[in-house]
Design a protein around this motif. Structure first.
Motif, PDB file in Angstrom:
ATOM      1  N   GLN A 113      35.232  48.668  40.868  1.00 42.59           N
ATOM      2  CA  GLN A 113      36.145  48.553  39.711  1.00 42.59           C
ATOM      3  C   GLN A 113      37.454  47.876  40.121  1.00 42.59           C
ATOM      4  O   GLN A 113      38.007  47.066  39.369  1.00 42.59           O
ATOM      5  CB  GLN A 113      36.436  49.942  39.138  1.00 42.59           C
ATOM      6  N   SER A 114      37.929  48.182  41.297  1.00 42.93           N
ATOM      7  CA  SER A 114      39.160  47.554  41.767  1.00 42.93           C
ATOM      8  C   SER A 114      38.964  46.044  41.907  1.00 42.93           C
ATOM      9  O   SER A 114      39.832  45.263  41.488  1.00 42.93           O
ATOM     10  CB  SER A 114      39.574  48.180  43.084  1.00 42.93           C
ATOM     11  N   ASP A 115      37.845  45.635  42.483  1.00 43.70           N
ATOM     12  CA  ASP A 115      37.583  44.192  42.663  1.00 43.70           C
ATOM     13  C   ASP A 115      37.337  43.517  41.314  1.00 43.70           C
ATOM     14  O   ASP A 115      37.695  42.334  41.130  1.00 43.70           O
ATOM     15  CB  ASP A 115      36.376  44.001  43.574  1.00 43.70           C
ATOM     16  N   LEU A 116      36.762  44.287  40.318  1.00 46.83           N
ATOM     17  CA  LEU A 116      36.549  43.722  38.980  1.00 46.83           C
ATOM     18  C   LEU A 116      37.880  43.399  38.315  1.00 46.83           C
ATOM     19  O   LEU A 116      38.021  42.358  37.648  1.00 46.83           O
ATOM     20  CB  LEU A 116      35.761  44.711  38.127  1.00 46.83           C
ATOM     21  N   THR A 117      38.841  44.256  38.472  1.00 47.47           N
ATOM     22  CA  THR A 117      40.157  44.013  37.876  1.00 47.47           C
ATOM     23  C   THR A 117      40.766  42.727  38.441  1.00 47.47           C
ATOM     24  O   THR A 117      41.361  41.922  37.698  1.00 47.47           O
ATOM     25  CB  THR A 117      41.086  45.208  38.143  1.00 47.47           C
ATOM     26  N   ILE A 118      40.633  42.522  39.740  1.00 43.04           N
ATOM     27  CA  ILE A 118      41.172  41.299  40.364  1.00 43.04           C
ATOM     28  C   ILE A 118      40.466  40.066  39.823  1.00 43.04           C
ATOM     29  O   ILE A 118      41.113  39.053  39.492  1.00 43.04           O
ATOM     30  CB  ILE A 118      41.017  41.386  41.900  1.00 43.04           C
ATOM     31  N   ALA A 119      39.180  40.153  39.683  1.00 38.88           N
ATOM     32  CA  ALA A 119      38.419  39.009  39.186  1.00 38.88           C
ATOM     33  C   ALA A 119      38.775  38.698  37.726  1.00 38.88           C
ATOM     34  O   ALA A 119      38.911  37.523  37.347  1.00 38.88           O
ATOM     35  CB  ALA A 119      36.933  39.295  39.316  1.00 38.88           C
ATOM     36  N   TYR A 120      38.944  39.757  36.912  1.00 41.10           N
ATOM     37  CA  TYR A 120      39.300  39.567  35.503  1.00 41.10           C
ATOM     38  C   TYR A 120      40.622  38.830  35.393  1.00 41.10           C
ATOM     39  O   TYR A 120      40.767  37.891  34.618  1.00 41.10           O
ATOM     40  CB  TYR A 120      39.364  40.925  34.801  1.00 41.10           C
ATOM     41  N   ASN A 121      41.607  39.282  36.139  1.00 40.30           N
ATOM     42  CA  ASN A 121      42.923  38.666  36.071  1.00 40.30           C
ATOM     43  C   ASN A 121      42.872  37.205  36.549  1.00 40.30           C
ATOM     44  O   ASN A 121      43.598  36.341  36.028  1.00 40.30           O
ATOM     45  CB  ASN A 121      43.928  39.461  36.890  1.00 40.30           C
ATOM     46  N   ASP A 122      42.032  36.930  37.555  1.00 39.28           N
ATOM     47  CA  ASP A 122      41.899  35.560  38.057  1.00 39.28           C
ATOM     48  C   ASP A 122      41.359  34.647  36.963  1.00 39.28           C
ATOM     49  O   ASP A 122      41.924  33.563  36.706  1.00 39.28           O
ATOM     50  CB  ASP A 122      40.974  35.559  39.282  1.00 39.28           C
TER      51      ASP A 122
END
Length: 460
Positions: A113-122
């Protein structure tokens, strides 16, 4: 000056036709501008953006924030998880294919979930190559970033085609301001090398894929995602950060980028092994035998004494008759050697007793040789004496068979003192020897005088 009415009418007609043509051109241009965005489904030429990194979330096919709910025999290929919620329901009848794993609020799900948030923002922060893209129906799009300010949709039975233009690393990013809604039986198609692993759908609220939608790519929803009955995500992911993921008889296969084809290098041709020639054996040097030394010729020493240097006998051979007198039948000569009578020479002209011929070829009975013949033993013809009347030198060997003088040159014969033995019991004294030598000289002088006499007689 007024123009004729007919000419003025023609001019007006011409002006009216030009005005109409101009108006038609302007109308056509306006229609092209208005319809250009939707009527021409051609690919745009934009540089391909960089891909969006998913981190550990890439191992998940379905990831929810609060719950994951399934109805019917859904098939999930990849990991299944939820965080920070804990509820995962509907498995079974849903099926999680191995090696996929289920993670409920564990460390793996939390990190995902943490890595998903980074990808979404990117994805949300990328600069769009085209804006106002609300309806995707009938579009063929090149790699790039496409943005809709609110809803982004695909109509029922509609298709959007993503053209990779032959680049398997081409990237497509879609930015939906609020929702993403696909119609029933709609399709997202990939051509020319485009891959679903490089297609990203960033959704500002919720994504809804209606019945029997065929979908490609990764859904990154801020709130939730719902897949209606029969919808298939051929290659991609359904990831929701805060809300729930709801499934109903769906098939979801985690996207995996295919590795670019490996170019097999041409086989390396191994050169044949180098054959090392055997070492050359140097023959031993040939030893030249030393030259044979020829001994010098043996020098034969000259015979003892000089050769006979007297003049050769040039006179004719002795042609007189042989001595026909009777052989000497008297007693043997007991006188001194060399034919000399003892104790003195015989009288001039007398012959020796017993009919013997004097030695050295003198004619018998004191006769001279007939017809001037040359006496034996090399006497000169016709009574001639040697040149200058000289007698041969002492010791010279007379020609025609006389024995050579074996006395070495310059050697004086010594006469022994006292009487010499004769071999028959008698002896000869030195006085007898001297007399015999004197008699021989006398006979030699007599012969020379006889020869001179005969020569003078023949001249007369």
């Amino acid at each position: 000056m007024k123009l004729p009415r007919s000419v003025a009418g023609m001019r007006c007609l011409r002006l009216g036709a030009a005005t109409v043509a101009t108006m038609l051109m302007l109308f056509s241009a306006g229609m092209l501008v208005v319809l250009g965005g939707s009527a021409l489904p051609t690919a745009s030429a934009f540089p391909s953006p960089l891909s969006v990194g998913l981190g550990t979330a890439s191992s998940f096919a379905v990831l929810g924030g609060q719950t994951v709910t399934n109805t019917g025999p859904s098939i999930i290929s990849g990991d299944l998880g939820v965080s920070p919620g804990t509820a995962i329901t509907g498995f079974p009848p849903g099926v999680l294919l191995p090696p996929g794993e289920q993670h409920s609020a564990d460390e793996v799900a939390q990190q995902a979930q943490s890595d998903l948030t980074i990808a979404y923002n990117d994805a949300a922060g990328r600069t769009p190559d085209e804006t106002g893209v609300s309806d995707l129906t009938g579009r063929t799009l090149a790699p790039g970033v496409y943005k809709a300010d609110s809803e982004m949709s695909l109509d029922d039975n509609g298709t959007v085609t993503l053209d990779g233009e032959g680049n398997p690393d081409s990237v497509f990013i879609f930015q939906a301001g609020s929702t993403l809604i696909t119609g029933t039986n709609s399709t997202v198609a990939l051509i020319n090398g485009a891959q679903a692993c490089n297609v990203f759908w960033q959704v500002g609220s919720s994504a809804t894929l209606k019945t029997n939608t065929t979908f490609q790519g990764n859904i990154l929803a801020l709130t939730s995602a719902t897949l209606q009955t029969g919808t298939t995500v051929e290659e991609g992911r359904v990831l929701a950060q805060e809300g729930s993921v709801t499934l109903d008889t769906n098939t979801i296969t985690k996207a995996t980028c295919a590795a670019p084809p490996t170019t097999t290098p041409p086989p390396t041709t191994t050169p044949p092994p180098t054959t090392t020639p055997p070492p050359t054996t140097t023959p031993p040097p040939t030893t030249t035998p030393p030259p044979t030394t020829t001994p010098p010729p043996t020098t034969t020493p000259p015979p003892n004494g000089p050769p006979n240097e007297g003049p050769p006998n040039e006179g004719p051979p002795n042609e007189g008759p042989p001595n026909e007198g009777p052989p000497n039948e008297g007693p043997p000569n007991e006188g001194p050697p060399n034919g000399s009578p003892p104790n003195g020479s015989p009288p001039n002209g007398d012959t020796p007793p017993n009919g013997d011929t004097p030695p050295n070829g003198s004619p018998p009975n004191g006769d001279t040789p007939p017809n001037g013949d040359t006496p034996p033993n090399g006497s000169p013809p016709n009574g001639d004496t040697p040149p200058n009347g000289d007698t041969p030198p002492h010791g010279d060997t007379p020609p025609h068979g006389s024995p050579p003088d074996t006395t070495p040159p310059n050697q004086v014969t010594q006469i022994p003192k006292g009487p010499a033995q004769t071999g028959d019991g008698g002896s000869v004294s030195s006085t007898d020897t001297t007399m015999a030598a004197t008699g021989g000289l006398f006979l030699l002088a007599s012969g020379g005088a006889l020869i001179l006499w005969r020569r003078e007689a023949s001249r007369r």
